[in-house]
Design a protein around this motif. Sequence first.
Motif, short mmCIF file in Angstrom:
data_model
loop_
_atom_site.label_atom_id
_atom_site.label_comp_id
_atom_site.label_asym_id
_atom_site.label_seq_id
_atom_site.Cartn_x
_atom_site.Cartn_y
_atom_site.Cartn_z
N ASN A 45 5.24 25.28 -20.22
CA ASN A 45 5.24 24.05 -21.03
C ASN A 45 3.88 23.83 -21.69
O ASN A 45 3.82 23.40 -22.85
CB ASN A 45 5.62 22.84 -20.18
CG ASN A 45 7.09 22.81 -19.85
OD1 ASN A 45 7.92 23.34 -20.59
ND2 ASN A 45 7.44 22.20 -18.74
N ALA A 48 3.60 26.20 -24.54
CA ALA A 48 4.41 25.73 -25.68
C ALA A 48 3.63 24.71 -26.50
O ALA A 48 3.69 24.73 -27.73
CB ALA A 48 5.72 25.13 -25.18
N ILE A 51 0.83 26.80 -28.42
CA ILE A 51 1.25 28.13 -28.84
C ILE A 51 0.52 28.60 -30.09
O ILE A 51 0.13 29.77 -30.20
CB ILE A 51 2.79 28.24 -29.01
CG1 ILE A 51 3.22 29.70 -29.22
CG2 ILE A 51 3.30 27.33 -30.11
CD1 ILE A 51 2.86 30.63 -28.09
N VAL A 86 9.77 27.69 -29.77
CA VAL A 86 9.24 26.32 -29.69
C VAL A 86 9.59 25.56 -30.97
O VAL A 86 10.01 24.40 -30.91
CB VAL A 86 7.71 26.34 -29.46
CG1 VAL A 86 7.10 24.95 -29.63
CG2 VAL A 86 7.40 26.89 -28.07
#
Length: 89
Positions: A45, A48, A51, A86
């Motif tokens: 997470n 993400a 990223i 994502v």
Amino acid sequence: MKNLFEDYLIKQGYSVKTPSGNPSTVYDYIKRIDRVCLNENMTWNELAGQIYTVVTQYDIGGCKEELGRKSHNAVINALKRFGDFVDAK
């Protein structure tokens, strides 16, 4: 999130198994994202959420470009597909 990424890759047409029955691209990309998370000390997470920063670091010209190029660019390719995932969420 790992399972969702796996489902995403499969829906995008990435291979689950090689013709000889070994794990293929889907599982390789998952393994590579796991390794980046470990190297960056992040959860999936957290990765993400960062990223684009991480892709920039591992891509051409980035401070971790050499890591991104490992195994014929598999690391940076996995990160870029994770970024696509994502974006699609």
